[in-house]
Design a protein around this motif. Structure first.
Motif, PDB file in Angstrom:
ATOM      1  N   UNK A  50      39.373  32.643  25.479  1.00  0.00           N
ATOM      2  CA  UNK A  50      39.812  33.360  26.660  1.00  0.00           C
ATOM      3  C   UNK A  50      39.515  32.334  27.824  1.00  0.00           C
ATOM      4  N   UNK A  51      38.427  31.845  27.726  1.00  0.00           N
ATOM      5  CA  UNK A  51      38.131  30.684  28.785  1.00  0.00           C
ATOM      6  C   UNK A  51      39.061  29.696  28.786  1.00  0.00           C
ATOM      7  N   UNK A  54      42.478  31.178  30.190  1.00  0.00           N
ATOM      8  CA  UNK A  54      42.553  31.366  31.680  1.00  0.00           C
ATOM      9  C   UNK A  54      42.545  30.096  32.358  1.00  0.00           C
ATOM     10  N   UNK A  57      45.836  28.399  32.369  1.00  0.00           N
ATOM     11  CA  UNK A  57      46.619  29.076  33.168  1.00  0.00           C
ATOM     12  C   UNK A  57      46.533  28.837  34.699  1.00  0.00           C
ATOM     13  N   UNK A  58      45.332  28.638  35.063  1.00  0.00           N
ATOM     14  CA  UNK A  58      44.939  28.286  36.337  1.00  0.00           C
ATOM     15  C   UNK A  58      45.266  26.811  36.719  1.00  0.00           C
ATOM     16  N   UNK A 109      43.601  29.886  45.308  1.00  0.00           N
ATOM     17  CA  UNK A 109      43.224  30.725  44.125  1.00  0.00           C
ATOM     18  C   UNK A 109      43.142  30.010  42.843  1.00  0.00           C
ATOM     19  N   UNK A 113      39.423  29.925  40.731  1.00  0.00           N
ATOM     20  CA  UNK A 113      39.469  30.586  39.790  1.00  0.00           C
ATOM     21  C   UNK A 113      39.017  29.640  38.614  1.00  0.00           C
ATOM     22  N   UNK A 116      35.465  29.230  38.468  1.00  0.00           N
ATOM     23  CA  UNK A 116      34.717  30.451  37.947  1.00  0.00           C
ATOM     24  C   UNK A 116      34.946  30.431  36.392  1.00  0.00           C
ATOM     25  N   UNK A 117      36.062  30.115  36.040  1.00  0.00           N
ATOM     26  CA  UNK A 117      36.316  30.255  34.558  1.00  0.00           C
ATOM     27  C   UNK A 117      35.590  28.940  33.904  1.00  0.00           C
ATOM     28  N   UNK A 118      35.861  27.796  34.382  1.00  0.00           N
ATOM     29  CA  UNK A 118      35.307  26.629  33.545  1.00  0.00           C
ATOM     30  C   UNK A 118      34.123  26.133  34.425  1.00  0.00           C
TER      31      UNK A 118
ATOM     32  N   UNK B  29      46.615  39.609  35.878  1.00  0.00           N
ATOM     33  CA  UNK B  29      45.621  39.037  36.503  1.00  0.00           C
ATOM     34  C   UNK B  29      44.505  39.588  36.326  1.00  0.00           C
ATOM     35  N   UNK B  32      43.156  39.517  32.603  1.00  0.00           N
ATOM     36  CA  UNK B  32      42.508  38.256  32.548  1.00  0.00           C
ATOM     37  C   UNK B  32      41.085  38.240  33.210  1.00  0.00           C
ATOM     38  N   UNK B  35      39.071  40.032  30.864  1.00  0.00           N
ATOM     39  CA  UNK B  35      38.842  39.281  29.700  1.00  0.00           C
ATOM     40  C   UNK B  35      37.495  38.256  29.782  1.00  0.00           C
ATOM     41  N   UNK B  36      38.030  37.382  30.950  1.00  0.00           N
ATOM     42  CA  UNK B  36      36.999  36.361  31.284  1.00  0.00           C
ATOM     43  C   UNK B  36      35.602  36.810  31.373  1.00  0.00           C
ATOM     44  N   UNK B  39      34.188  37.587  28.132  1.00  0.00           N
ATOM     45  CA  UNK B  39      33.694  36.298  27.229  1.00  0.00           C
ATOM     46  C   UNK B  39      32.637  35.489  27.765  1.00  0.00           C
ATOM     47  N   UNK B  40      32.373  35.511  29.154  1.00  0.00           N
ATOM     48  CA  UNK B  40      31.385  34.961  29.888  1.00  0.00           C
ATOM     49  C   UNK B  40      30.172  35.661  29.734  1.00  0.00           C
TER      50      UNK B  40
END
Lengths: 312, 58
Positions: A50-51, A54, A57-58, A109, A113, A116-118, B29, B32, B35-36, B39-40
């Motif tokens: 999921x990471x 995401x 995508x970003x 954005x 994002x 935050x995601x990575x 969005x 997502x 889900x993120x 997952x985290x």
């Protein structure tokens, strides 16, 4: 009836969803997604799916946002070139202000994002990519130097480094060489294009190498960069993400690419005009296969490694 | 009145496509980000919200 028809013809064109999506340069985005994904997958650190999804995508949205800002800034010259006249702004479907707003909003954005995601390194590299493409390439180099393609190509070469940073949180020789591969590939790729759409760049007064230094000089530069590219390509094969499968693909593709560049170097403009730039068009198509082939081979190498094969 | 004014103009269709497109993007969005978050929080309790994990999770 007449009145209504008149209204239909003169009404301002209103953008559909697809027009806004077209601002993000979907074809360029596909290259960004593919190379970033390869960078992420071949990295030695596993990433939660999921990471990973995401993050890719970003990265894609960030790349698309810089494309929208590029179209906003370049709207004046896009109106002059046949290749770009159907873009959303020159065709009147999207206003320049809308493109700017979408570009800025999506840029911020995407960077936030991705942070935050990575992690901060990946987000920082994405922010640098957007800055470099919009400010350094689009606003500055594109209209001021024939080396625009060379230096501006750095922005398009960064996605695999960002993908690698998503997984590892850092930069390494492998990710730098993946960057260098796309960086050295960009000039021959675009100059081959410039050789068969020559009049467009001249009309827009973009200092493309073909215009400023002539077409023969461009042919020599294509050949020189193709040789440099081969060195980078083979060097990548000796790193931890390379292996026999990658090397095999790299040797074949480089042999084809150098042969193609040699053919272009040896041609005169008269030869080129006679067959409607057949060799240049073929070389341009080959350049696409070259890049996708290399990154595809890196993926194969990683996949083989899961079965105890692949790698050195 | 041989001719009629069409209730749905091309303009309306474009606006509708824009609204539907934006709606779908926003829903995706939200999905997502949800889900993120899962997952985290699920993978690394020490890292997710800066809260040290329990003894069991460690």
């Amino acid at each position: 009836m007449t009145d209504i028809r008149a209204y239909e013809r003169t009404a301002p064109q209103e953008a559909g969803f697809g027009d806004y999506f077209a601002l993000l340069k979907p074809r360029v985005m596909s290259l960004v997604v593919f190379t970033a994904l390869v960078g992420l997958i071949v990295a030695p650190t596993p990433v939660h799916p999921v990471v990973a999804l995401a993050s890719i995508l970003f990265i894609a949205i960030g790349g698309g946002a810089s494309g929208a800002l590029n179209m906003w800034w370049d709207a004046d010259i896009d109106r002059l070139m046949r290749r770009t006249q159907k873009r959303p702004i020159p065709s009147g479907r999207v206003t320049e202000g809308e493109a700017f707003a979408i570009g800025i909003t999506l840029s911020v954005m995407a960077v936030v994002m991705l942070f935050l995601a990575a992690n901060a390194v990946a987000a920082g590299l994405l922010a640098f990519t957007i800055f470099f493409y919009v400010c350094v390439y689009t606003m500055w180099l594109k209209r001021s130097t024939p080396q625009n393609i060379v230096i501006g190509g750095a922005a398009g070469a960064l996605p695999p480094m960002i993908g690698w940073a998503v997984a590892t949180g850092g930069v390494s020789v492998e990710s730098v060489l993946m960057f260098a591969l796309t960086f050295a590939w960009t000039p021959p790729h675009f100059w081959a294009l410039a050789l068969f759409v020559k009049t467009d760049y001249a009309d827009a007064k973009v200092p493309m190498l073909t215009v400023t230094h002539g077409r023969d000089a461009t042919r020599r530069q294509i050949f020189a960069y193709t040789l440099a590219l081969a060195v980078v390509s083979l060097a990548l094969g000796f790193t931890s993400i390379g292996g026999p499968a990658y090397m095999g693909v790299a040797v074949v593709l480089n042999a084809l690419f150098i042969t193609g560049a040699w053919g272009i170097l040896k041609r005169s403009d008269a030869d080129s005009e006679a067959d409607k730039h057949a060799a240049e068009r073929k070389f341009f198509k080959l350049s696409l296969a070259y890049l996708f082939g290399h990154f595809g081979a890196l993926l194969v190498e990683t996949t083989l490694a899961h079965w105890g094969l692949g790698g050195w | 009145m041989a001719t009629t004014i069409k209730a749905e103009h091309e303009l309306h269709r474009r606006r509708f496509s824009r609204n539907v497109g934006l709606g779908v993007v926003l829903i995706l969005f939200v999905g997502l980000v949800y889900g993120l978050t899962i997952a985290k929080v699920g993978t690394d309790p020490n890292d997710a919200l800066g809260i040290p994990g329990t003894e069991a999770s460690q």
